[in-house]
Design an enzyme around this catalytic site. Structure first.
Site, short mmCIF file in Angstrom:
data_model
loop_
_atom_site.label_atom_id
_atom_site.label_comp_id
_atom_site.label_asym_id
_atom_site.label_seq_id
_atom_site.Cartn_x
_atom_site.Cartn_y
_atom_site.Cartn_z
N THR A 1 0.80 -1.16 -0.04
CA THR A 1 0.05 0.12 0.07
C THR A 1 0.95 1.26 -0.22
O THR A 1 2.02 1.36 0.68
CB THR A 1 -0.82 0.20 1.29
N ARG B 1 -13.98 -7.98 0.30
CA ARG B 1 -13.26 -7.74 1.37
C ARG B 1 -13.04 -6.17 1.19
O ARG B 1 -12.21 -5.98 0.06
CB ARG B 1 -12.12 -8.63 1.66
N THR C 1 -0.37 1.05 6.69
CA THR C 1 -0.06 -0.05 6.03
C THR C 1 -0.11 -1.40 6.73
O THR C 1 0.60 -1.21 7.92
CB THR C 1 0.93 0.03 5.07
N GLY D 1 -5.24 -5.14 7.36
CA GLY D 1 -6.39 -4.05 7.59
C GLY D 1 -7.21 -4.39 8.56
O GLY D 1 -7.85 -3.78 9.34
N1 ASP Z 1 -3.68 -2.28 4.69
C1 ASP Z 1 -4.10 -2.83 3.41
C2 ASP Z 1 -5.05 -3.82 3.44
O1 ASP Z 1 -5.47 -4.40 4.54
C3 ASP Z 1 -3.12 -3.64 2.93
C4 ASP Z 1 -1.68 -3.03 2.88
O2 ASP Z 1 -1.17 -2.25 3.55
O3 ASP Z 1 -0.76 -3.41 1.98
O4 ASP Z 1 -5.93 -3.81 2.71
#
Ligand code: ASP
Length: 344
Positions: A210, A238, A261, A264
């Site tokens: 992310t 999701r 990040t 989640g």
């Molecule tokens: N936080 C993001 C999610 O759960 C994933 C990520 O940070 O890469 O969708």
């Protein structure tokens, strides 16, 4: 005589007090403006990237920083800096946002994003986008001109079309690397037979990707934004923390700006981004202590993995994470660009 002396002391006290106050304000201000970015956290151990790959990431993070720095040094707004910086990371296949987003279990790309303006507490968010080239620009539009905060799926894309946000064919998001990641996970998952919730605890290769940006401008305004493809192999529509205000993104001029990040589900349940802001706003904690408390204590004790970047109204920054690494970079008013990948 006593009265004259007291009056004389009063006259002296006011300027002395003012001088003391203005000195302490300057001393407390770490930087007049600043920018902090991330490109995802995860199991990024030294040696897991080739020197060429390291260079590629560093160059792209640097390019993004330079873009934001130019906006901020010229007196531009933190919200503009956040959008433009994230646009660059979204357009790069290196990161799990825009081009380069991960695949769902059904083999498509569903993108999420959010943005928040710390001056107004206004925010925009969108989830399950399949055709929006730059989700951060869509959420900026939602924030600026719609009466809502969050739009999802088809409705969000109708709004995008009506407001000249660039739409692309879904094939634009395809990258071979992310496609191969999906194949690998699906094979491993069958073999191990564990569910998605436990995914990153048994997959040592897992890297979030992310992207996020937080900024403080010369007018003292804070802003934050986050953009993502979510988690590889996600199912059933999701949606993670990245488009959730208070979980993956938060900004408030009275405290700080945060972008997250990581896994989640934990960030949503822990309201991670807002918790950091709340500790500063309500408890008077420093940014560093608040971020440490929420990431290294709260998130870790919940079993969650990931990290955040943050900047406060005085230009202090924090970048804690409880994974092996996090792509991260910052620049303050001294114009020194700092890019880091691994834990130190
Ligand atoms: N936080 C993001 C999610 O759960 C994933 C990520 O940070 O890469 O969708």
């Amino acid at each position: 005589m006593k009265n004259i002396l007291l009056r004389f002391l009063n006259i002296l006290t006011v300027p002395v007090l003012l001088i003391t106050l203005s000195c302490s304000t300057n001393q407390n201000k770490n930087s007049e403006f600043g920018l902090v970015i991330h490109g995802g956290a995860g199991n990024i151990i030294k040696g897991s990237l080739t020197p060429e790959q390291e260079k590629e990431y560093e160059t792209k993070l640097q390019e993004a920083l330079e873009t934001g720095y130019k906006i901020l040094i010229a007196g531009g707004s933190s919200i503009d800096a956040v959008e433009k910086v994230i646009n660059i990371l979204e357009d790069s296949p290196l990161f799990n946002a825009g081009k380069g987003a991960v695949f769902t279990a059904n083999g498509i790309n569903e993108l999420d994003a959010s943005i928040m303006d710390g001056r107004t507490l206004n925010a925009g968010a969108a989830a399950r986008l399949t055709h929006v080239k730059n989700p951060i620009s869509l959420v900026r539009k939602i924030m600026d001109i719609s009466e809502h905060v969050m739009l999802v799926g088809e409705g969000a894309e109708i709004f995008a079309e009506q407001n000249e946000i660039k739409l692309v064919d879904s094939s634009y998001f395809f990258t071979e690397k992310r496609w191969n990641d999906l194949q690998k996970i699906q094979i491993e998952k069958k073999a191990i037979n564990k569910d998605q919730a436990n995914f990153n605890s048994y997959n040592p290769d897992y890297k979030f990707g992310t992207v996020g940006c937080t900024a403080l401008d010369k007018n003292g305004n804070l802003a934050a934004g986050t953009s993502t493809g979510g988690m590889t192999n996600k199912k059933f529509g999701r949606v993670g923390d990245s488009p959730i205000i208070g979980a993956g993104t938060y900004a408030n001029n009275n405290s700080c700006a945060v972008s997250a990040t990581g896994h989640g589900e934990f960030f949503i349940r822990g309201t991670i981004a807002h918790d950091i802001s709340a500790l500063i706003e309500y408890k008077g904690m420093s940014l560093n202590d608040a971020a440490d408390e929420v990431i290294n204590k709260k998130l870790s004790s919940m079993g969650g993995t990931g990290g955040i970047i943050a900047i406060d109204k005085k230009g202090n920054i924090a970048m804690p994470f409880n994974t092996a690494g996090m792509f991260r970079a910052f620049v303050l008013d001294d114009g020194k660009f700092v890019v880091k990948i691994y834990k130190e």
